[in-house]
Design a protein around this motif. Structure first.
Motif, PDB file in Angstrom:
ATOM      1  N   ALA A  23       1.581   7.915   6.583  1.00  0.00           N
ATOM      2  CA  ALA A  23       1.021   7.767   5.240  1.00  0.00           C
ATOM      3  C   ALA A  23       2.058   7.103   4.334  1.00  0.00           C
ATOM      4  N   ILE A  24       1.617   6.133   3.550  1.00  0.00           N
ATOM      5  CA  ILE A  24       2.523   5.448   2.619  1.00  0.00           C
ATOM      6  C   ILE A  24       1.844   5.351   1.266  1.00  0.00           C
ATOM      7  N   VAL A  60      -9.245  -3.733  -0.014  1.00  0.00           N
ATOM      8  CA  VAL A  60      -8.013  -4.512   0.036  1.00  0.00           C
ATOM      9  C   VAL A  60      -7.401  -4.259   1.410  1.00  0.00           C
ATOM     10  N   LYS A  61      -7.008  -5.314   2.098  1.00  0.00           N
ATOM     11  CA  LYS A  61      -6.467  -5.195   3.456  1.00  0.00           C
ATOM     12  C   LYS A  61      -4.985  -4.857   3.429  1.00  0.00           C
ATOM     13  N   ASP A  76      -6.268   3.454   1.396  1.00  0.00           N
ATOM     14  CA  ASP A  76      -7.312   4.402   1.010  1.00  0.00           C
ATOM     15  C   ASP A  76      -7.516   4.434  -0.498  1.00  0.00           C
ATOM     16  N   GLU A  77      -6.487   4.058  -1.238  1.00  0.00           N
ATOM     17  CA  GLU A  77      -6.558   4.070  -2.704  1.00  0.00           C
ATOM     18  C   GLU A  77      -5.777   2.880  -3.233  1.00  0.00           C
ATOM     19  N   LEU A  85       0.205  -1.678 -10.023  1.00  0.00           N
ATOM     20  CA  LEU A  85      -0.821  -1.538  -9.000  1.00  0.00           C
ATOM     21  C   LEU A  85      -0.340  -0.516  -7.971  1.00  0.00           C
ATOM     22  N   PHE A  86      -0.946   0.663  -8.005  1.00  0.00           N
ATOM     23  CA  PHE A  86      -0.586   1.752  -7.099  1.00  0.00           C
ATOM     24  C   PHE A  86      -1.452   1.657  -5.846  1.00  0.00           C
ATOM     25  N   VAL A  87      -0.806   1.816  -4.684  1.00  0.00           N
ATOM     26  CA  VAL A  87      -1.520   1.818  -3.406  1.00  0.00           C
ATOM     27  C   VAL A  87      -1.136   3.049  -2.609  1.00  0.00           C
TER      28      VAL A  87
END
Length: 182
Positions: A23-24, A60-61, A76-77, A85-87
């Motif tokens: 998980a990142i 978003v890939k 996932d988010e 921009l949080f991923v």
């Protein structure tokens, strides 16, 4: 294959974390900071694109080094907040390149995120920098050489170790240090 996409690189600093299960999370873009190319992403630049993606049930890939032939996980988010921009997503550990990426992140050899996008609206500020006001976001990649040096990636947790990958990671880290002048 060139789809006319631009890329913008961001060292996510102590804000990107990797856990042992792949998980990142972190910031793929930080608002208001000029990158090494002189571009600044304005707050709200991703809003319309994220809304359109949601409406079209597209995602978003997550790619390796902007290579569309190398997806390595899923986001996932993806959202804007006051910082950027949080991923948040997962490396897919069943994919060889994702396991390699996890090892490289854990070793500190890979420490950047980069967005792949098309510019919809931009202007110039008083310093002549391009201010990106609206972007069509396509992908967020894990990358070796980010353009926004104000932040760094931090790896957390344990990742399955492989001697060959560890050696590769050490070599890449030494090369990174040499290119950075230290």
């Amino acid at each position: 294959m060139d789809h006319g996409l631009e890329t913008k690189l961001c060292r996510a600093g102590a804000v990107m974390q990797l856990t042992e299960d792949g998980a990142i999370e972190g910031y793929a873009s930080v608002f208001g900071l000029a990158d090494q190319g002189g571009d600044v992403v304005a707050a709200g630049a991703y809003g319309a694109s994220l809304k359109a993606l949601t409406g079209e049930k597209r995602a978003v890939k997550m790619l390796w080094q902007h290579d569309p032939a190398q997806p390595i996980g899923v986001w996932d988010e993806v959202r804007e907040d006051g910082r950027g921009l949080f991923v948040k997503g997962r490396l897919l550990m069943a994919v060889d390149r994702a396991r390699e990426a996890a090892a490289l992140i854990a070793a500190g050899a890979i420490d950047g995120l980069s967005i792949g996008y098309r510019t919809v609206k931009a202007s110039r500020d008083e310093a002549g920098r391009r201010v990106l006001q609206e972007l069509d976001l396509w992908e967020v990649s894990l990358v070796t050489f980010p353009m926004l040096p104000q932040a760094r990636v931090a790896a957390k947790g344990e990742v399955p170790q492989d001697a060959a990958l560890e050696e590769l990671a050490r070599g890449l880290e030494a090369a990174r240090r040499a290119l950075a002048g230290g």
